[in-house]
Structure formats: structure tokens, C-alpha cells
Scaffold this active site. Structure first.
Site, PDB file in Angstrom:
ATOM      1  N   ARG A 107       1.872 -20.918  29.102  1.00 29.54           N
ATOM      2  CA  ARG A 107       1.065 -20.628  27.902  1.00 29.54           C
ATOM      3  C   ARG A 107      -0.124 -21.564  27.967  1.00 29.54           C
ATOM      4  O   ARG A 107       0.050 -22.801  27.976  1.00 29.54           O
ATOM      5  CB  ARG A 107       1.883 -20.860  26.636  1.00 29.54           C
ATOM      6  CG  ARG A 107       1.005 -20.962  25.393  1.00 29.54           C
ATOM      7  CD  ARG A 107       1.771 -20.917  24.098  1.00 29.54           C
ATOM      8  NE  ARG A 107       2.322 -19.591  23.874  1.00 29.54           N
ATOM      9  CZ  ARG A 107       2.807 -19.190  22.709  1.00 29.54           C
ATOM     10  NH1 ARG A 107       2.822 -20.000  21.669  1.00 29.54           N
ATOM     11  NH2 ARG A 107       3.292 -17.966  22.574  1.00 29.54           N
ATOM     12  N   HIS A 134      -1.403 -11.460  25.271  1.00 24.72           N
ATOM     13  CA  HIS A 134      -0.018 -11.935  25.042  1.00 24.72           C
ATOM     14  C   HIS A 134       0.948 -10.807  25.424  1.00 24.72           C
ATOM     15  O   HIS A 134       1.597 -10.201  24.565  1.00 24.72           O
ATOM     16  CB  HIS A 134       0.129 -12.305  23.566  1.00 24.72           C
ATOM     17  CG  HIS A 134       1.347 -13.119  23.245  1.00 24.72           C
ATOM     18  ND1 HIS A 134       2.209 -13.631  24.208  1.00 24.72           N
ATOM     19  CD2 HIS A 134       1.870 -13.511  22.042  1.00 24.72           C
ATOM     20  CE1 HIS A 134       3.184 -14.302  23.613  1.00 24.72           C
ATOM     21  NE2 HIS A 134       3.007 -14.238  22.308  1.00 24.72           N
ATOM     22  N   GLN A 137       4.858 -10.543  24.280  1.00 24.63           N
ATOM     23  CA  GLN A 137       5.044 -10.151  22.882  1.00 24.63           C
ATOM     24  C   GLN A 137       5.060  -8.633  22.742  1.00 24.63           C
ATOM     25  O   GLN A 137       5.901  -8.061  22.056  1.00 24.63           O
ATOM     26  CB  GLN A 137       3.904 -10.732  22.032  1.00 24.63           C
ATOM     27  CG  GLN A 137       3.997 -10.358  20.566  1.00 24.63           C
ATOM     28  CD  GLN A 137       5.201 -10.988  19.897  1.00 24.63           C
ATOM     29  OE1 GLN A 137       5.418 -12.166  20.026  1.00 24.63           O
ATOM     30  NE2 GLN A 137       5.994 -10.191  19.190  1.00 24.63           N
ATOM     31  N   ASP A 225      -1.669 -10.003  12.536  1.00 21.70           N
ATOM     32  CA  ASP A 225      -1.405 -11.323  13.119  1.00 21.70           C
ATOM     33  C   ASP A 225      -2.222 -12.332  12.320  1.00 21.70           C
ATOM     34  O   ASP A 225      -3.069 -11.972  11.488  1.00 21.70           O
ATOM     35  CB  ASP A 225      -1.801 -11.315  14.606  1.00 21.70           C
ATOM     36  CG  ASP A 225      -1.418 -12.597  15.355  1.00 21.70           C
ATOM     37  OD1 ASP A 225      -0.644 -13.405  14.811  1.00 21.70           O
ATOM     38  OD2 ASP A 225      -1.914 -12.789  16.484  1.00 21.70           O
ATOM     39  N   CYS A 266       3.762 -10.683  15.185  1.00 18.94           N
ATOM     40  CA  CYS A 266       4.367 -11.454  16.287  1.00 18.94           C
ATOM     41  C   CYS A 266       4.968 -12.763  15.794  1.00 18.94           C
ATOM     42  O   CYS A 266       5.814 -13.345  16.474  1.00 18.94           O
ATOM     43  CB  CYS A 266       3.329 -11.706  17.368  1.00 18.94           C
ATOM     44  SG  CYS A 266       1.932 -12.726  16.838  1.00 18.94           S
ATOM     45  N   ARG A 294      12.078 -10.605  21.997  1.00 21.86           N
ATOM     46  CA  ARG A 294      11.381 -11.430  22.987  1.00 21.86           C
ATOM     47  C   ARG A 294      12.386 -11.864  24.060  1.00 21.86           C
ATOM     48  O   ARG A 294      12.103 -11.838  25.249  1.00 21.86           O
ATOM     49  CB  ARG A 294      10.769 -12.677  22.319  1.00 21.86           C
ATOM     50  CG  ARG A 294       9.632 -12.405  21.350  1.00 21.86           C
ATOM     51  CD  ARG A 294       8.390 -11.913  22.048  1.00 21.86           C
ATOM     52  NE  ARG A 294       7.930 -12.833  23.065  1.00 21.86           N
ATOM     53  CZ  ARG A 294       7.158 -13.908  22.857  1.00 21.86           C
ATOM     54  NH1 ARG A 294       6.729 -14.175  21.636  1.00 21.86           N
ATOM     55  NH2 ARG A 294       6.773 -14.688  23.848  1.00 21.86           N
TER      56      ARG A 294
HETATM   57  N1   CP Z   1       4.993 -14.867  18.829  1.00 20.73           N
HETATM   58  C1   CP Z   1       4.953 -15.997  19.556  1.00 20.73           C
HETATM   59  O1   CP Z   1       4.547 -16.003  20.721  1.00 20.73           O
HETATM   60  O2   CP Z   1       5.422 -17.101  18.906  1.00 20.73           O
HETATM   61  P1   CP Z   1       5.362 -18.619  19.388  1.00 20.73           P
HETATM   62  O3   CP Z   1       3.919 -19.045  19.310  1.00 20.73           O
HETATM   63  O4   CP Z   1       6.243 -19.345  18.428  1.00 20.73           O
HETATM   64  O5   CP Z   1       5.855 -18.688  20.807  1.00 20.73           O
HETATM   65  N1  NVA Z   2      -2.872 -14.878  17.916  1.00 23.87           N
HETATM   66  C1  NVA Z   2      -1.940 -15.979  17.829  1.00 23.87           C
HETATM   67  C2  NVA Z   2      -0.616 -15.548  18.380  1.00 23.87           C
HETATM   68  C3  NVA Z   2       0.452 -16.586  18.322  1.00 23.87           C
HETATM   69  C4  NVA Z   2       1.752 -16.148  18.902  1.00 23.87           C
HETATM   70  C5  NVA Z   2      -2.489 -17.184  18.558  1.00 23.87           C
HETATM   71  O1  NVA Z   2      -2.998 -17.022  19.678  1.00 23.87           O
HETATM   72  O2  NVA Z   2      -2.440 -18.269  17.998  1.00 23.87           O
END
Ligand code: CP
Ligand code: NVA
Length: 308
Positions: A107, A134, A137, A225, A266, A294
Site C-alpha cells: 500500500r 484499489h 477492494q 467513499d 469500502c 476482502r
Molecule cells: N477499505 C480499506 O482498504 O480499508 P483499510 O484502509 O482499513 O485497509
Molecule cells: N479513498 C480512500 C480509501 C481508503 C480505503 C483513501 O485512499 O484514503
């Protein structure tokens, strides 16, 4: 060996097979304890590096648990503890990690980091979120939709809010799984034109509709989101809230979708900003099924990556 970098970079057949496999593994586990091993231990003897340059609850826990259920081991690394961004190239990091571990999930912020890692790693690399996309997700989300409502092909999915990384992966999925996609949000926060064009080129309808009430008419699935993503500067917070307030998913908007429409997010959600408590906790919401899936979807992604 396969990388899982984005929904549009994996063939539609492979995506479908991953979801079938995910469902089979979920069913096979039945109601055994979370920490109990799967019957099959395909990752026995394997080490998976989970690298986080941004915070995470779901991605971190679901990948870690998934690897353990399949008999493997994990190493959870935070970007700050590594030499990433301290002068050593990503390419060299990829070469080094490939000597130690069997698979890498990362990530990160810039997509370029993910791509460089994948280019130089000799083990599979999985995208656990970048500023742009992502994909894991959205695999869980398609799985969740189909568990509740059957095939997503031909359905109408509406995204209300910021055209962000999660929205981008939904657009990729629209093209690959064959559903129509409507974005409703303010023009400055539109999804990138390239993602819209890619989905349209695959023959699905993509509509941009500024009026959220018009956008959700006939919707089978309504998604939103956070209004401020992890990569967005906090200095944009107030402006974003002002731009997005009219796109909140509340009872009024939900009621304008089909009566059996689902609601997804998400998570983490900012209750009473992008979604009200009434919708989050209401009968249309499947947000915690998404979170659970997930785990199952990523287990199937990891096995596909390793050819297991
Ligand atoms: N939805 C998601 O990716 O959550 P986290 O940021 O908690 O991993
Ligand atoms: N759009 C959000 C998703 C988190 C899972 C971010 O990137 O912070």
C-alpha cells in the site's frame, strides 16, 4: 507467477475465476474459528511481505489473516521502518525483497512505486491501494454484490461523491465485469478521463450526471467513499466538504434508487459526512459483508498470483 496490479490488467476470465475460487474457499471454511487453518494449506512454507506506507485496518488484517489461514507466514512492514524513499531505489528494494519473500503486497502513495516494484520483483506484487486505484477492494465488492443479488453484468452501479482511487477501480471493473456505471459528483472531482474512456471502450455505459437524484434512478448499487482520501492534503478538507455535501448518501438518495438497491462503502466511513448513520446501518447496507469479503477475495487473488 502473476502480479495483481489493477482490475483492467487482469483478464476478465481470470477475474471471474478468482471470484469463483474465493466463494468456494469461503463456503469451505464454513463457520470455523477465524484463526483455524483451511483444509488446504497452499501457502505452507511461504513468506509474504505486507508493506504499508499508509494506515490500514482492513487490508492489513485481512491479508495477514488470509495468509495464515492458508498456512503461510507474513512480515508486516511499515514504509517508515524501511529504506523506501531514503535513497535506495524501488528497483533495488524489489530485487532484495525477492530474495527473501515469496510475494509482496504494498500500500503506497504514488502508483509509480507499485509499478517499479512489480517491474523489478521476481515474485508476485499485489496492489493494496495507491493514490490512483484499489483493486482488491473492488474484487471484494463484486463478490459481495453477487452473493446478495446474483450476476452484476448489465446492472447499474452509481458512485456518488469523490471520483477517487476506489471509484477508479470500480470503473475498471465496469469494463471487465460488464456493468454500467454512473458517476455523480462535482466536476473538479470527476474520475480521470482515461478510466472513463477505458470502460467505454469495453462497451459499457458510463454516465456523468451532476444531479445525484437523477443519477440514482434505476440504480442497483449505490456506492460512496470518504470525501478526503489519505493522499489528499488536509488543507483541501473544507473545500471538498463544501463541494461534496450535496452528494451525501442519505435516506432520500437511497430511496431514489431501485427498492432492492444495495449500498456499499469500502470503509473507513465518516458517518454523517458522505453517508448517514441511517443508510450505513439500514437495510440496503452491505458494508460489513464487503469488509469480510476482502479476506476471501484476497486469498483467491494470492493463490492466483502464485499459481496455486
Ligand atoms: N477499505 C480499506 O482498504 O480499508 P483499510 O484502509 O482499513 O485497509
Ligand atoms: N479513498 C480512500 C480509501 C481508503 C480505503 C483513501 O485512499 O484514503
Amino acid at each position: 507467477m502473476n502480479h495483481f496490479l489493477d482490475i483492467h490488467k487482469t483478464s476478465a476470465d481470470d477475474l471471474r475465476n478468482i471470484l469463483i475460487h474465493a466463494r468456494e474457499m469461503k463456503i469451505a471454511r464454513g463457520d470455523r474459528a477465524k484463526g483455524a487453518p483451511d483444509d488446504s494449506q497452499p501457502l505452507a512454507g511461504k513468506m509474504v511481505a505486507l508493506i504499508f506506507e499508509k494506515p490500514s485496518t482492513r487490508t492489513r488484517v485481512s491479508f495477514d489473516l488470509g495468509v495464515r489461514q492458508m498456512g503461510g507466514q507474513t512480515m508486516v512492514l511499515s514504509g517508515a521502518e524501511m529504506q523506501l524513499g531514503h535513497g535506495e531505489t524501488i528497483a533495488d528494494t524489489a530485487r532484495v525483497l525477492s530474495r527473501y519473500v515469496d510475494m509482496i503486497m504494498i500500500r503506497t502513495y504514488e502508483e509509480a512505486v507499485l509499478l517499479e516494484l512489480a517491474e523489478h520483483a521476481t515474485v508476485p506484487v499485489i496492489n493494496g491501494l495507491t493514490n490512483r486505484t484499489h483493486p482488491c477492494q473492488i474484487m471484494a465488492d463484486i463478490m459481495t454484490y453477487e452473493e446478495h443479488r446474483g450476476p452484476i453484468r448489465g446492472r447499474k452501479v452509481v458512485w456518488s461523491g469523490d471520483g477517487n482511487n476506489v471509484c477508479a477501480s470500480f470503473l475498471h471493473a465496469a469494463g471487465q465485469f460488464g456493468f454500467n456505471f454512473t458517476f455523480t459528483g462535482p466536476e473538479p472531482l470527476d474520475p480521470e478521463a482515461v478510466f472513463v474512456a477505458q470502460a467505454r471502450a469495453q462497451g459499457v455505459e458510463v454516465t456523468i450526471e451532476r444531479d445525484p437524484m437523477l443519477a440514482v434512478a434505476g440504480a442497483d448499487l449505490l456506492v460512496t467513499d470518504t470525501w478526503v482520501s489519505m493522499h489528499d492534503s488536509q488543507s483541501t478538507r473544507e473545500r471538498r466538504h463544501n463541494q461534496l455535501r450535496g452528494y451525501q448518501v442519505n435516506d432520500r438518495l437511497m430511496a431514489a434508487a431501485k427498492p432492492d438497491a444495495l449500498f456499499m462503502h469500502c470503509l473507513p466511513a465518516h458517518r454523517e459526512d458522505e453517508v448517514t448513520n441511517a443508510v450505513m446501518d439500514g437495510p440496503h447496507s452491505v458494508v460489513f459483508d464487503e469488509a469480510e469479503n476482502r479476506l476471501h477475495a484476497q486469498k483467491a487473488v494470492m493463490r492466483w498470483c502464485l499459481g496455486l
